[in-house]
Design a protein around this motif. Structure first.
Motif, short mmCIF file in Angstrom:
data_model
loop_
_atom_site.label_atom_id
_atom_site.label_comp_id
_atom_site.label_asym_id
_atom_site.label_seq_id
_atom_site.Cartn_x
_atom_site.Cartn_y
_atom_site.Cartn_z
N PHE A 1 4.52 15.56 -31.10
CA PHE A 1 5.82 15.54 -32.20
C PHE A 1 5.03 16.45 -33.06
CE2 PHE A 1 6.95 12.40 -29.83
CZ PHE A 1 8.25 12.10 -29.95
N GLY A 2 4.40 17.05 -33.65
CA GLY A 2 3.19 18.65 -34.05
C GLY A 2 2.37 17.39 -35.05
N PHE A 3 2.19 16.48 -34.40
CA PHE A 3 0.97 15.40 -35.61
C PHE A 3 -0.21 15.99 -34.70
CE2 PHE A 3 -1.50 11.71 -36.97
CZ PHE A 3 -1.91 11.79 -38.26
N GLY A 4 -1.40 17.56 -35.22
CA GLY A 4 -1.98 17.35 -34.09
C GLY A 4 -3.13 17.09 -33.91
N GLY A 5 -3.72 16.00 -35.13
CA GLY A 5 -4.90 15.13 -34.56
C GLY A 5 -5.33 14.28 -33.40
N GLY A 6 -6.68 15.09 -33.27
CA GLY A 6 -6.95 13.98 -32.00
C GLY A 6 -6.76 14.87 -31.30
N LEU A 7 -7.86 14.26 -29.72
CA LEU A 7 -7.90 14.92 -28.48
C LEU A 7 -6.31 15.45 -28.02
CD1 LEU A 7 -10.31 12.26 -27.00
CD2 LEU A 7 -10.58 14.94 -27.77
N GLY A 8 -4.97 14.37 -28.42
CA GLY A 8 -4.09 14.60 -27.95
C GLY A 8 -3.84 16.66 -28.33
N HIS A 9 -4.31 17.08 -29.45
CA HIS A 9 -4.11 18.51 -30.14
C HIS A 9 -4.33 19.47 -28.53
CE1 HIS A 9 -4.70 22.09 -31.69
NE2 HIS A 9 -5.83 22.55 -31.41
N TYR A 10 -5.58 18.92 -27.57
CA TYR A 10 -5.51 20.20 -26.23
C TYR A 10 -4.97 20.11 -25.63
CZ TYR A 10 -10.60 19.87 -28.69
OH TYR A 10 -11.73 20.00 -29.59
N LEU A 11 -3.62 18.48 -25.20
CA LEU A 11 -2.69 18.83 -24.13
C LEU A 11 -1.83 19.79 -24.56
CD1 LEU A 11 -3.19 15.00 -23.50
CD2 LEU A 11 -3.79 16.93 -21.73
N THR A 12 -1.03 19.24 -26.46
CA THR A 12 -0.33 20.30 -26.88
C THR A 12 -0.48 21.53 -27.10
OG1 THR A 12 -0.79 19.15 -28.81
CG2 THR A 12 0.46 18.21 -27.73
N PHE A 13 -1.65 21.65 -27.44
CA PHE A 13 -1.41 23.22 -27.48
C PHE A 13 -2.24 23.92 -25.80
CE2 PHE A 13 -4.51 26.57 -28.72
CZ PHE A 13 -3.86 27.57 -29.54
N GLY A 14 -3.03 23.08 -25.09
CA GLY A 14 -2.80 24.00 -24.32
C GLY A 14 -1.46 24.18 -23.15
N LEU A 15 -0.83 23.31 -23.40
CA LEU A 15 0.74 23.66 -22.51
C LEU A 15 1.24 24.38 -22.95
CD1 LEU A 15 2.36 22.71 -20.72
CD2 LEU A 15 3.00 21.03 -22.72
#
Length: 248
Positions: free
Chosen positions: A170-184
């Motif tokens: 949802f656009g809150f790009g902190g943490g390790l979830g960034h790699y999942l969303t950006f990679g997608l």
């Protein structure tokens, strides 16, 4: 299997651990993930622990706590987050509220279950010795129920570590979830797999540390009252008296 190997290669690439190229290194992302988890866990503790102690000690509100906890566990995480985004807008507040809501049920259940697990005869023996209700709670019930309390803390911590990952969607790009969303978004599947591996590794590491703490935090039953005492055993009234005397 090939994607897993590519994900591991992505993780161990030195370029992804350095600040070169304007990218945030993996170490910093892990720190962000732990920060969001830690802050949310602190708020969760401040809410759930006092409630759990009161419910476990008095027995009042247990039914309500069970219903509310089960309802909170059944809430769809993404749906709840989306609803809070519409109400509060983008930022840290929506994800923080979601984390607290999802972290309370396992911790609350662990706390009141730990207090309730103490043998009623042990509590009666403490009352017979003239101890106040607060003394019984903090001197007898909490130490003896500590294993289950810490178990609830572990469950809450793992729940929060996993939930922080969704913030990136949802656009809150902190943490390790960034790699999942950006990679997608970039069709970079090795990066997505690397993000998943890092989240799993972080959860396992935190759980392992908390398991060690839980193992050594459980009090030993007094050796002076029985030859079969073991760590984590529920003491008899005689053992309770011995524990109280040792603490005085």
């Amino acid at each position: 299997m090939n994607l897993i190997l590519q994900g591991l290669q992505w993780i161990f690439d030195p370029a992804h651990w350095s600040t070169g190229g304007g990218t945030v290194p993996i170490g910093a992302r892990i720190g962000e993930h732990l920060y969001y988890t830690g802050v949310s866990l602190l708020v969760t503790v401040l809410i759930a622990v006092p409630l759990g102690l009161v419910i476990g000690h008095t027995g009042r509100g247990r039914g309500v706590a069970i219903v509310v906890s089960n309802a909170a566990r059944a809430l769809p995480t993404l749906g709840l987050y989306a609803a809070l985004l519409l109400a509060l807008g983008f930022g840290l507040a929506p994800i923080a509220i979601v984390l607290v809501i999802l972290g309370i049920p396992p911790l609350l259940a662990g706390v009141y279950a730990g207090i309730e697990s103490v043998d009623p005869q042990t509590v009666d023996a403490a009352r017979a010795m003239g101890m106040t209700e607060s003394q019984i709670l903090f001197t007898v019930e909490i130490p003896l129920g500590l294993a289950l309390i810490l178990g609830g803390f572990r469950s809450a911590a793992l729940q929060l570590i996993a939930t922080v990952t969704i913030a990136g969607y949802f656009g809150f790009g902190g943490g390790l979830g960034h790699y999942l969303t950006f990679g997608l978004s970039q069709n970079d599947y090795p990066q997505m797999v690397a993000g998943a591996i890092l989240v799993i590794a972080l959860a396992l590491a935190v759980d392992g540390i908390l398991a060690v703490i839980q193992r050594f935090a459980v009090p030993r039953v007094s050796r002076g009252t029985t030859g079969t005492a073991r760590r984590g055993a529920i003491p008899s009234p005689a053992q309770t008296r011995a524990l109280i005397k040792e603490g005085q």
